[in-house]
Design an enzyme around this catalytic site. Sequence first.
Site, mmCIF file in Angstrom:
data_model
loop_
_atom_site.group_PDB
_atom_site.id
_atom_site.type_symbol
_atom_site.label_atom_id
_atom_site.label_comp_id
_atom_site.label_asym_id
_atom_site.label_seq_id
_atom_site.Cartn_x
_atom_site.Cartn_y
_atom_site.Cartn_z
ATOM 1 N N LYS A 79 0.860 -1.196 0.000
ATOM 2 C CA LYS A 79 0.000 0.000 0.000
ATOM 3 C C LYS A 79 0.889 1.236 0.000
ATOM 4 C CE LYS A 79 -3.959 2.034 2.504
ATOM 5 N NZ LYS A 79 -4.868 1.927 3.677
ATOM 6 N N SER A 159 -9.899 2.337 2.706
ATOM 7 C CA SER A 159 -8.931 2.979 1.848
ATOM 8 C C SER A 159 -7.980 2.002 1.153
ATOM 9 C CB SER A 159 -8.096 3.976 2.658
ATOM 10 O OG SER A 159 -7.294 3.296 3.617
ATOM 11 N N SER A 183 -10.368 0.275 7.126
ATOM 12 C CA SER A 183 -9.734 0.330 5.807
ATOM 13 C C SER A 183 -9.078 -0.952 5.329
ATOM 14 C CB SER A 183 -8.685 1.454 5.780
ATOM 15 O OG SER A 183 -9.315 2.682 5.556
#
Lengths: 494, 110, 498
Positions: A79, A159, A183
Amino acid sequence: MTDLTELGVKALRDGIATGDFTAREAAEAFNAAVEQASALNAFIVTTPDHALAAADAIDAKRAKGEDLGKMGGVPIGMKDLFCTDGVQTTAASHILEGFVPRYESTVSQKLWEAGAGMLGKLNLDQFAMGSSNETSYFGNVSSPWRKEGSNAAMSPGGSSGGSSAAVAARIAPAATGTDTGGSIRQPAAFTGITGIKPTYGRCSRWGVVAFASSLDQAGPMARSVEDCAIMLEAMAGFDPKDATSLQMDVPNWEDALDADLKGKRIGIPREYRMDGTDAEILDSWEQGKEWLRDAGAEIVDISLPHTKYALPAYYIIAPAEASSNLARYDGVRYGLRDLPDGAGLQDMYAATRADGFGDEVKRRILIGTYVLSAGFYDAYYTQAQKVRALVAKDFENAWAECDAILAPTTPTASFLLGSLNDDPLTMYLNDVFAVPASLAGLPAMSVPAGLNSDGLPLGLQIVGKPFDEQGVLNAGLAIEQRAGFVAKPEAWWC
Amino acid sequence: MAGGAANALTMSITRDEVAKIASLARIRMGDDALDSMVPELNNILDWVEQLGEVDVTGVEPMTAVIPNTLRLREDEVDAIPQTAGGRREDVLANAPAAEHGFFGVPKVIE
Amino acid sequence: MSEYRIQGATGEWEVVIGLEVHAQVTSAAKLFSGASTAFGAEPNSQVSLVDAAMPGMLPVPNRECIRQAVRTGMAIEAQINRYSRFDRKNYFYADLPQGYQISQLYHPIVGEGQLLIEADEKAGIAQDKIIGIERIHVEQDAGKLMHDQHPTMSYVDLNRSGVALMEIVSRPDMRSPAEAGAYVRKLRAILRYVGSCDGNMEEGSMRADVNVSVRKPGEEFGTRTETKNVNSVRFVMQVIEYEANRQVDVLENGGTVDQETRLFDPGTGTTRTMRSKEDAHDYRYFPDPDLLPLELEESFLDECRASLPELPDAKRRRYESELGLTPYNARELTAEVETYARFETLLGAVAAKIGKPEAEVATQTANWALSVAPGVMKSLGDEADPANATAEAQASILAMQDKGEISGGQAKEIYEIVLKTGRDPEEIADAEGLKQVSDTGAIEEAVDAIIAANQDKVEQYRGGKDKLFGFFVGQTMKAMQGKANPAVVNQILKDRLG
Ligand SMILES: [Mg+2]
Ligand SMILES: [Zn+2]
């Protein structure tokens, strides 16, 4: 030879260790898959060379008979909230575009030391603020899933939407995520994969771009509970550079996995039966209870009375922390600088931040600035922290009656990209089931429970006691074994 | 209602207040941006107002999520490489304007 | 001396002063990172990723900084808070990389304490006065901005960014520049005794924010101004003088004093509004979510307490009561760490050399240390090598003097040679003939000769003209070329003259 991209973490690691295939073959297969999947927009940058170099190192080690590590030869997605030495790190924001850290986050460092390689930096909601992956400066991420009979692009959740999309699409066997208020779990649920947020403090926050410090936790996202256990072991551990890091040994979660829940009590919080929750979600929750009962657990009703207030408390606390954490993006030391003609220092700040931050980030900074400002601090921030204490107390009380909690991960399945854009509040409600565990710092996991009538994945959430990731993983495994979730999205992006 | 704290949560935010907050947060906002932001913020603030309903009598605001106290480190220079000094190159590497070992910013008049 | 008052057109004004002193904590590494705190390094060379607030960086507190703040709190008899927290103070400035300063607002580590300033006629402080200290908190220093290196840019150096400071906040208890000066000097002495700050004001280790307001005596406090970062005692006094007069002028001309931050210009001795801090601040303090509450254990506090030295007030009282020193000497000797340290070493050496308790040799040692020795040193100027001023050498000289082997004048002469050459004092006394004669035979011989030669004076003396005793002493000393032990001379003269 089998298609290596169909394999998960354990299968890849073990296959490389036994010599069924080489780490390089695995890296090449995934690099190729990544390259073909640009339509998903899951990656902000790809790093095929990183994956190959790591793979070659593993193959060389194997040739010498050395230990290959917990993740030996497994290429993963990172990420783009984790700082990676020499590789652009943006938090999906224009304000960090071009920023190349000269340091490596603790979690990513641990993964490389465990033998993993990096396929690239995964897209996300800007600064991890969002639940649909529509706030990235680098464009939306599309879920690999689509409604049956439709070509409309769906949200991969957020997210960690680049992470969920990549894992679900089999362009990465696993990916890192971060979870501040859902998330990891919400995107995992939206894309039919598993993801665990460990106890707050298990994974170091050092080198992870901060959103809300008291909530942020890194965790793995993969296609099975076992893969998550393996990867979490590699990511977790005490870090002297993080003052909130837990000074505890990392348990051997992989080896201790056990789906036999005899003697375990699973709590069903009655306050999670909320208006607006999809009927199919409620059905899958019922199904989950059955599966856990079948695994030997006793199902008990519990009450978490302050559940309703968790989300509004979160939307005070997280923006407040974010408003301060994001003050460092000011155009002085790194990232974007917008210097209008004749601008002074303070004008430069205002121009840089106006230009560099996306709308959702600005919205949250403004909310956070407001709730901390003179005259409002007690009414908003202090009140929210008191409510947070009550939410945590609810869980503490619940542990007298149960060992883990079962709940839906989200109130609905994935939605069309763009469908909730003009309504921040409805978007926020996506995390209504995820946020309470975040506020209390508890380990929580989402596992796939099946598909809804549109052919979209649904997730079930297990919340555990502090430090009891094992209990969470075991309950997750019991569900996984019974759900038999094998559905995968059709590869429309190739 | 939980007394005084809740009462403060019943006003809505004005355009001027949003402008003031934006200036505190150093985010330049034009008229259009302000116009659309005001109702958005009010929506969110109206919604979080429900926290005022919670009786928090005798409740301490949460400080540590997981029971844990602050760990202190020893007074040792450069003990951990990642948090050591002497990294001028690394610190300046991404600077939009760096000269003679300094960060450069538009001239400040004190 | 009467109270400090400003004479205005409308009558007398009283000045009210409070000081916020920022003292750099003595530590090797910074408060939240491992970078060095050493002074004077190349720009940005002592900056860690943490100090530069790179993305994802986190603070981990330095135990020594906490310990020094606690010890300082104990030294001002303050309440030590076993539970404290770090808060973020949010504002934007180029010397503040995080966009916030980690400080302590809601729960500081040290609570209420106090500090005694002593009466000092010369300085205009009529009597001893207790100045209240509201709190001490620990916080990060900011970086440094340089404005004169480039035509359109300011340069930022983050070497100081993250260095630990103690902010010591006084009550508005001071009423004159002299009191404020005495407060800063006393505070500095305590910090240096404790070892928690080196007190080096030129290098910025101690800076004061000076809060000044004026009022008609007996009325409510007026609006105050805060003049930032004043870095010497003299400047602190100048700021107060200037600000008090400026505010009186403003008020007497019908204006109002703005609550504002001001800047001191040492060149002109004036203050002016600080442009960069013009906009009203709303610092949005909240607990730093990167740092858990700081809870101090009893054992930690015990260690802090046990490691405290004897402090200035206690030492001064002991010098008076146990060593029998005059209040003046006691105050002079305890004012600075170096002074008392040197004195106590010397006193120990003198007592050992002479074989008497310290209390019995303290007065002569104090006189030597405060006036004789510095006088000799000063008269020699560059010829003296301070390295030769060892306690051992000085103790030898004082011991010889105590035994009557040398006179006060000889002591000075010997010390001169010691300072120039580093030779051994006893060897000097022997080799240079700098010893007084205590041999009664030689003195008796000289006395007898003088009595024989001055029979008329002997008669007058015996007839009651006591003052003539001095004449005989003088004659004897002259005959002995000044080297006779005056006590022995006196005794023999008394015996012979009857
Ligand atoms: Mg101040
Ligand atoms: Zn301060």
